[in-house]
Scaffold this active site. Structure first.
Site, mmCIF file in Angstrom:
data_model
loop_
_atom_site.group_PDB
_atom_site.id
_atom_site.type_symbol
_atom_site.label_atom_id
_atom_site.label_comp_id
_atom_site.label_asym_id
_atom_site.label_seq_id
_atom_site.Cartn_x
_atom_site.Cartn_y
_atom_site.Cartn_z
ATOM 1 N N ASP A 7 0.835 -1.207 0.000
ATOM 2 C CA ASP A 7 0.000 0.000 0.000
ATOM 3 C C ASP A 7 0.870 1.257 0.000
ATOM 4 O OD1 ASP A 7 -2.350 1.449 -0.017
ATOM 5 O OD2 ASP A 7 -3.206 0.446 1.717
ATOM 6 N N ASP A 61 -10.678 1.751 -3.124
ATOM 7 C CA ASP A 61 -11.173 1.339 -1.814
ATOM 8 C C ASP A 61 -12.699 1.264 -1.795
ATOM 9 O OD1 ASP A 61 -8.654 1.114 -0.745
ATOM 10 O OD2 ASP A 61 -8.663 3.076 0.221
#
Length: 688
Positions: free
Chosen positions: A449, A511
């Site tokens: 990430d 997301d």
């Protein structure tokens, strides 16, 4: 021969499978664009290289012919691809041709400045119908050389009455929104100044004359393979000439080259399609599969990720319970997300301290890894190697390791700072703990990430060297641990490009897991990324991002258009939901070879009915969605462009045989449930 050379005109012709590209040197040794489009012969390229007088030309216009890498100076007044400043303050370049080399599908054109010790090599390499371009900028002198701009390539399209620009825009939770707009007579800049590819724009674009559709019309498109800041400038002048130039870095940055140093730009690839946006996407998908992905032939596993179930409340017992439930549904990979390390009880602390939390995992992570594998799954972990919380042991020991500048505050975003990977000690530290983590646990998967943009980054070269260091760390990990697979994530789709994909196996596009929103996100993502790299999860009701409630079937069908994942809190799902989920997972595994390895065709029906058709070796999978259904509207048949009119097709689930002509022209009838959020999956097989 893929590359031909005509001596008198000093012209090179590069022949792809169905397209061609031609470039020549003019009398002043300037590389000029000649042709990018359908296949032509060398003699036709020579004929095209003779410029026609421009009726709009005047002493106020730039010189004839579009430059392959436009430089600052002389009679060029459009955007410059290369801007340099020499030690005595002189700017601009005057070319001198040194020579060329053509080996197989790779052409190198060597140029030098007529006076100053600057050399540039223009690279052209054909991969099917995709032309890869990049440049080497070399300081051959004893003094420093400042490079104010070094693009990888400039591209040009034929003169048209009008032009339309297609590009991708967005934001966090709303990435990859496709926009098609008339291109103004101006300079249009697409860029990221954030140190990463960004949620807000993506370095892909397409140009057509405004009439191209999904399966018809000429389309020119390009993709920059770079994961840091970037800029592409599209220029349409009032005379009708249109082109664009692009590369790494944003405006205002300067790279200083020491004596003997070479600056190599990232690959900027181009593709011409005569059969619309769909054919362009399929050509990009084929290129990514053949030339970019590390392991293109592998099936991507059905994964379960623990984030939405636990947030930061992670411990051994809870993860084991989720793993058992995930395995019972058919998951093949279990990924533990954030919260397993240091003092990571929230996003305010612990980032950078990459040791298991001893209270949550008293015996380390080995017991969890062993249990996951006993359940028949592979094991993966979430990491964010490029970030640190100020409240961490790492930051307290090395506050100088973050991006910062003297006499300026250190901007925190998400309560974190960015580690400066341009520093060799930071790069070495990151590789060391990642190598140890992967090796000690035999990790199968990393979700890598990157959750915030650069701030206080300096010197300018940080924007270049940070990205290169991330590439090196990933490359070393993969070389030393051949079984490791990596998913690229950056707060969703903030670092999605062909540079990062060369080192990873799939990308987390957003997301936002709301299936209604995901249809649009996945539509934009698929403009050049194939389904086999598109990670897509089924999560809880109501959706954590939008609050929208949708049927489990609809959530699965949207996610099954890519790499299926599960991301909800399975401990709260009812017995009926778990049973249905297991059935959908099993169904996905039946269609996975076609979805992940087939050829994709985007489908458009009436109203809000859309879908995707995947084709592989006579097997067809059609996934269709109808998010909303106004009163009185019945979604009609869905036309299938990837069938043959003279063939018959068997529905493998109903036993009904359809004729290709009807499927092609009228469409496939769909058995959709009533109401909104309707969806269907149909499997067809072409009959002999």
């Amino acid at each position: 021969m893929p590359i031909s050379y005509e001596t008198d005109r000093r012209l090179w012709l590069l022949q792809g499978d169905t397209t061609a590209y031609a470039v020549r040197l003019d009398a002043g040794d300037v590389p000029r664009h000649v042709h990018w489009g359908p296949s032509i012969t060398l003699s036709e390229a020579v004929a095209l290289s003779h410029e026609l007088p421009d009726p709009a030309a005047s002493s106020f216009e730039q010189g004839p012919g579009a430059a392959e890498l436009a430089v600052e100076g002389g009679d060029h007044f459009g955007p410059a691809s290369l801007q340099v400043r020499f030690a005595d303050g002189t700017r601009g370049v005057e070319w001198r041709f040194i020579g060329h080399e053509a080996r197989g599908d790779h052409l190198r054109v060597e140029l030098a400045d007529r006076y100053y010790p600057l050399r540039v090599t223009l690279h052209y390499r054909l991969q099917g119908d995709v032309l890869e371009r990049w440049a080497d900028v070399v300081n051959h002198g004893p003094d420093q050389l400042d490079v104010l701009r070094a693009d990888s390539a400039a591209w040009h399209v034929p003169v048209q009455e009008s032009y339309r620009l297609s590009h991708l825009v967005g934001a966090w939770n709303s990435e990859f929104r496709l926009r098609r707009v008339e291109l103004p007579a101006a300079e249009t800049v697409l860029t990221s100044r954030r140190g990463t590819t960004s949620h807000h724009a993506n370095p892909w674009l397409a140009i057509d004359d405004g009439t191209a559709g999904e399966e018809h019309g000429e389309v020119w498109s390009t993709v920059l393979a770079w994961s840091g800041s970037w800029r592409v400038t599209v220029h349409r002048d009032p005379g009708g000439r249109t082109g664009w130039t692009g590369g790494f870095g944003h405006e205002g940055l300067t790279w200083t080259l020491e004596a003997g140093e070479t600056l190599t730009t990232p690959t900027f690839s181009g593709l011409y399609s005569a059969e619309g946006f769909g054919a362009a996407s399929r050509a990009w998908h084929a290129y990514v599969t053949r030339q970019v992905l590390p392991h293109p032939g592998e099936d991507r596993p059905v994964l379960y990720n623990s984030w939405e179930a636990t947030g930061f409340d992670v411990d051994e017992a809870g993860q084991m319970a989720l793993a058992a439930r995930a395995a019972s549904l058919g998951a093949e990979l279990f990924v533990m997300d954030d919260g397993w390390f240091g003092a990571r009880l929230s996003d305010r602390a612990g980032l950078g301290d990459w040791q298991p939390n001893s209270r949550r995992f008293p015996n380390g992570l080995r017991p969890l890894a062993d249990e996951v594998r006993r359940l028949g799954m592979r094991f993966g972990i979430w990491v964010e190697p490029e970030m640190v919380n100020p409240d961490s042991d790492l930051y307290r020991a090395h506050p100088d390791w973050v991006l910062h500048q003297p006499n300026r505050r250190r901007t925190e975003m998400r309560n974190q700072l960015v580690l400066n990977f341009a520093r060799p000690d930071v790069e070495q530290w990151a590789h060391a703990w990642l190598d140890r983590l992967v090796g000690d646990l035999g990790l199968d998967f990393l979700k890598w990430d990157f959750n915030r943009a650069f701030t206080e980054a300096g010197p300018d070269r940080v924007f270049l060297e940070h990205t290169r260091a991330v590439y090196r760390v990933m490359d070393r990990l993969r070389a030393d641990h051949p079984g490791l697979r990596i998913e690229a994530c950056a707060g969703g789709g903030g670092r999605a490009d062909l540079g990062i994909l060369r080192r990873t196996d799939q990308i987390w596009p957003s997301d936002n897991t709301d299936p209604v929103d995901r249809i649009g996100i996945q539509h934009g993502f698929g403009q050049y990324f194939p389904a086999r790299v598109m990670s897509s999860w089924v999560t809880d009701n109501p959706n954590v991002t939008t609050g929208r409630t949708t049927p489990l079937r609809f959530r699965f069908h949207v996610a099954m258009a890519g790499v299926l994942g599960l991301g909800g809190d399975l401990t709260t799902w009812s017995a009926d939901e778990l049973k249905e989920a297991a059935e959908h997972v099993a169904a996905y595994k039946r269609i996975r070879p076609v979805v992940q390895h087939g050829t994709a065709y985007r489908l458009e029906g009436s109203g809000t009915l859309t879908g995707v058709q995947y084709v592989r070796d006579g097997e067809h999978v059609i996934i269709a969605w109808c998010p909303t259904r106004p009163y009185g509207y019945t979604p009609g048949p869905l036309p299938l462009p990837a069938v043959s009119a003279g063939a018959d097709y068997l529905d493998l689930d109903t036993g009904i045989t359809h004729t290709g002509a009807v499927l092609l022209h009228r469409g496939l009838p769909l058995d959709l449930p009533p109401g909104d959020h309707a969806s269907a999956i149909v499997r067809l097989r072409r009959l002999p």
